[in-house]
Design a protein around this motif. Structure first.
Motif, PDB file in Angstrom:
ATOM      1  N   HIS A   1       0.886  -1.168   0.000  1.00 10.66           N
ATOM      2  CA  HIS A   1       0.000   0.000   0.000  1.00 10.66           C
ATOM      3  C   HIS A   1       0.917   1.209   0.000  1.00 10.66           C
ATOM      4  O   HIS A   1       1.694   1.409   0.940  1.00 10.66           O
ATOM      5  CB  HIS A   1      -0.928   0.007   1.216  1.00 10.66           C
ATOM      6  N   GLU A   2       0.830   1.989  -1.079  1.00  6.91           N
ATOM      7  CA  GLU A   2       1.703   3.146  -1.243  1.00  6.91           C
ATOM      8  C   GLU A   2       0.893   4.432  -1.073  1.00  6.91           C
ATOM      9  O   GLU A   2      -0.198   4.550  -1.611  1.00  6.91           O
ATOM     10  CB  GLU A   2       2.344   3.134  -2.630  1.00  6.91           C
ATOM     11  N   THR A   3       1.438   5.356  -0.303  1.00  7.24           N
ATOM     12  CA  THR A   3       0.811   6.654  -0.080  1.00  7.24           C
ATOM     13  C   THR A   3       1.882   7.714  -0.229  1.00  7.24           C
ATOM     14  O   THR A   3       2.968   7.586   0.332  1.00  7.24           O
ATOM     15  CB  THR A   3       0.221   6.751   1.348  1.00  7.24           C
ATOM     16  N   GLY A   4       1.581   8.750  -0.992  1.00  5.85           N
ATOM     17  CA  GLY A   4       2.570   9.794  -1.167  1.00  5.85           C
ATOM     18  C   GLY A   4       1.969  11.136  -1.518  1.00  5.85           C
ATOM     19  O   GLY A   4       0.844  11.213  -2.014  1.00  5.85           O
ATOM     20  N   GLN A   5       2.737  12.154  -1.219  1.00  6.41           N
ATOM     21  CA  GLN A   5       2.390  13.516  -1.613  1.00  6.41           C
ATOM     22  C   GLN A   5       3.569  14.055  -2.404  1.00  6.41           C
ATOM     23  O   GLN A   5       4.673  14.196  -1.878  1.00  6.41           O
ATOM     24  CB  GLN A   5       2.123  14.404  -0.405  1.00  6.41           C
ATOM     25  N   PRO A   6       3.346  14.356  -3.704  1.00  2.00           N
ATOM     26  CA  PRO A   6       4.451  14.858  -4.522  1.00  2.00           C
ATOM     27  C   PRO A   6       4.908  16.236  -4.076  1.00  2.00           C
ATOM     28  O   PRO A   6       4.147  16.992  -3.475  1.00  2.00           O
ATOM     29  CB  PRO A   6       3.860  14.900  -5.936  1.00  2.00           C
ATOM     30  N   ARG A   7       6.160  16.543  -4.357  1.00  2.00           N
ATOM     31  CA  ARG A   7       6.721  17.852  -3.997  1.00  2.00           C
ATOM     32  C   ARG A   7       5.961  18.990  -4.660  1.00  2.00           C
ATOM     33  O   ARG A   7       5.879  20.077  -4.122  1.00  2.00           O
ATOM     34  CB  ARG A   7       8.189  17.936  -4.387  1.00  2.00           C
ATOM     35  N   HIS A   8       5.424  18.750  -5.835  1.00  2.00           N
ATOM     36  CA  HIS A   8       4.717  19.802  -6.564  1.00  2.00           C
ATOM     37  C   HIS A   8       3.245  19.433  -6.669  1.00  2.00           C
ATOM     38  O   HIS A   8       2.810  18.818  -7.635  1.00  2.00           O
ATOM     39  CB  HIS A   8       5.337  20.000  -7.943  1.00  2.00           C
ATOM     40  N   GLY A   9       2.485  19.791  -5.654  1.00  2.00           N
ATOM     41  CA  GLY A   9       1.053  19.514  -5.653  1.00  2.00           C
ATOM     42  C   GLY A   9       0.570  19.176  -4.269  1.00  2.00           C
ATOM     43  O   GLY A   9       1.341  18.793  -3.400  1.00  2.00           O
ATOM     44  N   ASP A  10      -0.718  19.330  -4.081  1.00  2.00           N
ATOM     45  CA  ASP A  10      -1.316  19.095  -2.778  1.00  2.00           C
ATOM     46  C   ASP A  10      -2.027  17.745  -2.674  1.00  2.00           C
ATOM     47  O   ASP A  10      -2.490  17.381  -1.599  1.00  2.00           O
ATOM     48  CB  ASP A  10      -2.326  20.209  -2.454  1.00  2.00           C
TER      49      ASP A  10
END
Length: 134
Positions: free
Chosen positions: A87-96
């Motif tokens: 299960h992968e969860t992430g928040q990209p550096r460019h975007g909310d």
């Protein structure tokens, strides 16, 4: 396959999460091969050797994200293979946006070293590949 293979794969995810790249390299066979994620943008990509795998994990998996978490939800032995449901969860550096996905990887472990790994967007496809190979 012994439970040692499961322990090696668990350690791989623990060390990658803690960004302990030196010790991560200790788990990789000198001739390790990582295949791109089947069904993903990097499907045709092939990484050879520990340095290439570590560089990929460090520069392309970890760096582009403000936060990136991978939970190894389940490890399954299938013959000589280890299948991991992720299960992968992430928040990209460019975007909310927070992105989430449920994926899988297959691992081949020999003599306590990872010799091959492949990512899969489809968990059932990963299990089927392991059944054919393992």
């Amino acid at each position: 396959m012994s439970s040692e293979a499961l322990a090696v794969v668990r350690a791989f995810f623990d060390l990658a999460a803690s960004e302990d790249f030196a010790r991560l390299g200790d788990l990789l066979d000198p001739d390790v091969v990582f295949f791109g994620t089947r069904g993903g943008l990097d499907e045709k990509r092939v990484l050879s050797g520990p340095d290439a795998v570590i560089e990929y994990v460090r520069d392309e998996i970890t760096d582009p994200w403000v936060r990136y978490d991978v939970e190894a939800e389940r490890l399954i032995q299938v013959g000589t293979m280890v299948v991991v449901f992720l299960h992968e969860t992430g928040q990209p550096r460019h975007g909310d946006l927070e992105l989430q996905s449920d994926t899988a990887m297959t691992f081949q472990v020999r003599q306590q070293k990872i010799v091959e790994a492949t990512g899969y967007l489809d968990r059932d496809e990963a299990l089927e590949a392991a059944r054919r190979t393992g």
